[in-house]
Scaffold this motif. Structure first.
Motif, short mmCIF file in Angstrom:
data_model
loop_
_atom_site.label_atom_id
_atom_site.label_comp_id
_atom_site.label_asym_id
_atom_site.label_seq_id
_atom_site.Cartn_x
_atom_site.Cartn_y
_atom_site.Cartn_z
N LEU A 270 0.15 7.35 6.12
CA LEU A 270 0.86 6.89 4.71
C LEU A 270 -0.06 5.99 4.12
O LEU A 270 -0.01 6.08 2.80
N HIS A 271 -0.76 5.01 4.67
CA HIS A 271 -1.46 4.28 4.12
C HIS A 271 -2.36 4.63 3.25
O HIS A 271 -2.84 4.56 2.11
N ASP A 272 -3.16 5.81 3.91
CA ASP A 272 -4.51 6.64 3.27
C ASP A 272 -3.87 7.42 2.23
O ASP A 272 -4.69 7.22 1.09
N VAL A 273 -2.72 7.94 2.14
CA VAL A 273 -2.31 8.55 1.13
C VAL A 273 -1.83 7.94 -0.22
O VAL A 273 -2.33 8.33 -0.97
N PHE A 274 -1.39 6.78 0.13
CA PHE A 274 -0.86 6.02 -0.91
C PHE A 274 -1.80 4.90 -1.45
O PHE A 274 -1.72 4.32 -2.31
N GLY A 275 -2.95 4.77 -0.73
CA GLY A 275 -4.12 4.01 -1.06
C GLY A 275 -3.75 2.37 -0.95
O GLY A 275 -4.26 1.54 -1.70
N PHE A 276 -3.01 1.83 -0.23
CA PHE A 276 -2.80 0.51 0.45
C PHE A 276 -2.31 0.50 1.72
O PHE A 276 -2.00 1.37 2.44
N ARG A 277 -2.50 -0.78 2.39
CA ARG A 277 -2.11 -1.15 3.47
C ARG A 277 -1.39 -2.45 3.74
O ARG A 277 -1.54 -3.30 3.02
N THR A 278 -0.18 -2.18 4.66
CA THR A 278 0.62 -3.39 4.99
C THR A 278 0.49 -3.82 6.77
O THR A 278 1.34 -4.41 6.89
N ASP A 279 -0.47 -3.27 6.98
CA ASP A 279 -0.66 -3.65 8.61
C ASP A 279 -1.72 -4.45 8.97
O ASP A 279 -2.08 -4.44 10.18
N TYR A 280 -2.00 -5.33 7.96
CA TYR A 280 -3.09 -6.20 8.49
C TYR A 280 -2.34 -7.32 9.16
O TYR A 280 -1.05 -7.51 9.21
N GLU A 281 -2.95 -8.47 9.83
CA GLU A 281 -2.39 -9.38 10.37
C GLU A 281 -1.42 -9.98 9.40
O GLU A 281 -0.16 -10.70 9.92
N ILE A 282 -1.70 -10.33 8.20
CA ILE A 282 -0.81 -10.82 7.34
C ILE A 282 -1.16 -10.30 5.80
O ILE A 282 -2.60 -10.02 5.51
N VAL A 283 -0.41 -10.05 5.03
CA VAL A 283 -0.67 -9.37 3.70
C VAL A 283 -0.23 -10.46 2.79
O VAL A 283 1.00 -11.00 2.76
N SER A 284 -1.25 -11.26 2.01
CA SER A 284 -0.77 -12.15 1.28
C SER A 284 0.17 -11.92 -0.06
O SER A 284 0.37 -10.56 -0.36
N GLN A 285 0.86 -12.65 -0.54
CA GLN A 285 1.77 -12.50 -1.40
C GLN A 285 1.19 -11.82 -2.73
O GLN A 285 1.66 -10.93 -3.19
N ARG A 286 0.04 -12.25 -3.03
CA ARG A 286 -0.88 -11.59 -4.30
C ARG A 286 -0.94 -10.12 -3.91
O ARG A 286 -0.81 -9.55 -4.74
N ASN A 287 -1.54 -9.83 -2.80
CA ASN A 287 -1.47 -8.48 -2.43
C ASN A 287 -0.35 -7.48 -2.58
O ASN A 287 -0.26 -6.46 -2.94
N MET A 288 0.84 -8.19 -1.96
CA MET A 288 2.08 -7.53 -2.04
C MET A 288 2.28 -7.01 -3.17
O MET A 288 3.00 -6.16 -3.65
N LYS A 289 2.31 -8.30 -4.15
CA LYS A 289 2.65 -7.97 -5.72
C LYS A 289 1.68 -7.02 -6.22
O LYS A 289 2.31 -6.09 -7.06
N LYS A 290 0.71 -6.85 -5.98
CA LYS A 290 -0.22 -5.66 -6.47
C LYS A 290 0.43 -4.38 -6.00
O LYS A 290 0.03 -3.26 -6.75
N ILE A 291 0.76 -4.25 -4.67
CA ILE A 291 1.11 -3.00 -3.98
C ILE A 291 2.48 -2.86 -4.78
O ILE A 291 2.65 -1.53 -5.27
N LEU A 292 3.45 -3.68 -4.96
CA LEU A 292 4.62 -3.42 -5.86
C LEU A 292 4.46 -2.97 -7.06
O LEU A 292 5.11 -1.95 -7.69
N THR A 293 3.59 -3.45 -7.80
CA THR A 293 3.38 -3.08 -9.16
C THR A 293 2.59 -1.71 -9.06
O THR A 293 3.19 -1.07 -9.99
N ALA A 294 1.89 -1.27 -8.39
CA ALA A 294 1.38 0.02 -8.36
C ALA A 294 2.41 1.20 -7.91
O ALA A 294 2.31 2.04 -8.47
N THR A 295 3.61 0.52 -7.25
CA THR A 295 4.30 1.81 -6.93
C THR A 295 5.33 2.01 -8.24
O THR A 295 6.06 3.07 -8.19
N ARG A 296 5.41 1.16 -9.08
CA ARG A 296 6.30 1.33 -10.47
C ARG A 296 5.55 1.99 -11.47
O ARG A 296 6.05 2.45 -12.43
N LYS A 297 4.29 2.36 -11.23
CA LYS A 297 3.51 3.13 -12.26
C LYS A 297 3.88 4.75 -12.24
O LYS A 297 4.21 5.18 -11.16
#
Length: 305
Positions: A278-305
């Motif tokens: 799933l992460h490979d297909v959609f080009g982002f990862r959420t399985d790190y030890e911790i996902v920073s708030q900044r990276n999570m905002k980038k992920i959410l922004t990308a899903t709205r495009k």
């Protein structure tokens, strides 16, 4: 387009959705139900895109009586010809498979067991469907001295089972498609996919029973379910059709993250081959030890495009 559409051959099926009400209206009507429910229903349709005996991919002719079962167990053989009935010309393709033969016998064995129980504890003798186990039950009306009377005695009809067994392993289809027999067999084998679409909607998406009453809300309910089905099918294609619907949906439901104020998000799910895919297909990862708030905002922004 998100995916290429193959519209030369379309699959169509329909299903009934029942409502937990007793009265009909101009939208919900009484109709046939496989479960014999007394509730009003709405029917929904769905389009899906997509011999001598010959071995598929082989033009040699074979005699079924001479085939080695062990060597050919998983192979399918076919015979075809064009027929014309009442001015309608169709391509008739009949297939035979040892594997399908055993599948049919397994199903019949279960139905015979059910029929035996019905003989021992008879209820309504009326057969409701073509595949009803009651087709193996013979009904006789007699008195103790053999005269015809109102008393009904049920017994197993062994002749009916033997007659049906003669056709085990065979499957026939008529079509106006002009493709060769092997292509038609391949097309026909995909019919289960549209049946699976309705199964997913009814089970995983909980499309029924429907507790809504207003027509606009009922329509919105089904639009939501069909939209979810489209999104699921797109996801399934992108994953290479390598996972079951239950596995995909369960994994998505379990991919939760824990918000840590001021830090970011910690994954609460177990990493698997499917989460990696799933992460490979959609080009982002959420399985790190911790996902920073900044990276999570980038992920959410990308899903709205």
């Amino acid at each position: 387009m998100v995916l290429d559409r193959h519209k030369r051959v379309l699959y169509y099926d329909c299903a009934n959705y029942y409502f937990e009400i007793e009265e009909t209206d101009d939208f919900r009507k009484y109709g046939h139900s496989k479960e014999n429910r007394p509730n009003p229903i709405v029917q929904m349709g769905l389009f899906m895109d997509a011999d001598g005996w010959h071995l598929i991919g082989d033009k040699r002719e074979y005699k079924l009586s001479e085939l080695d079962e062990g060597e050919n167990y998983e192979k399918a053989f076919y015979k075809d010809r064009w027929i014309n009935e009442d001015g309608l010309e169709q391509h008739l393709v009949v297939t035979f498979s040892f594997q399908y033969r055993d599948y049919m016998r397994k199903i019949r064995s279960r139905q015979l067991e059910r029929a035996k129980k019905l003989v021992d504890n008879p209820s309504s003798p009326k057969r409701k469907r073509p595949n009803d186990p009651k087709r193996f039950i013979r009904q006789d009306h007699c008195t103790s001295d053999g005269e015809i009377a109102d008393k009904m005695i049920a017994s197993m009809d062994e002749n009916a089972a033997r007659e049906e067994e003669r056709y085990d392993g065979f499957y026939a289809v008529c079509t106006n498609l002009e493709d060769d027999a092997a292509a038609i067999i391949s097309i026909n084998q995909k019919r289960w996919q549209i049946e699976e679409c309705f199964r997913i909607m009814k089970s995983e998406f909980q499309a029924r029973p429907v507790y809504l009453s207003r027509k606009d809300r009922i329509t919105a309910h089904f639009i939501t379910c069909f939209t979810a089905l489209i999104l699921y099918r797109i996801l399934e294609k992108k994953l290479g059709e390598s996972y079951t619907s239950e596995n995909i949906i369960r994994t998505l439901k379990e991919m939760n993250v824990l918000a840590v104020p001021g830090e970011g998000y910690i994954p609460e799910y177990t990493r698997t081959d499917l989460t990696d895919k799933l992460h490979d297909v959609f080009g982002f990862r959420t399985d790190y030890e911790i996902v920073s708030q900044r990276n999570m905002k980038k992920i959410l922004t990308a899903t709205r495009k």
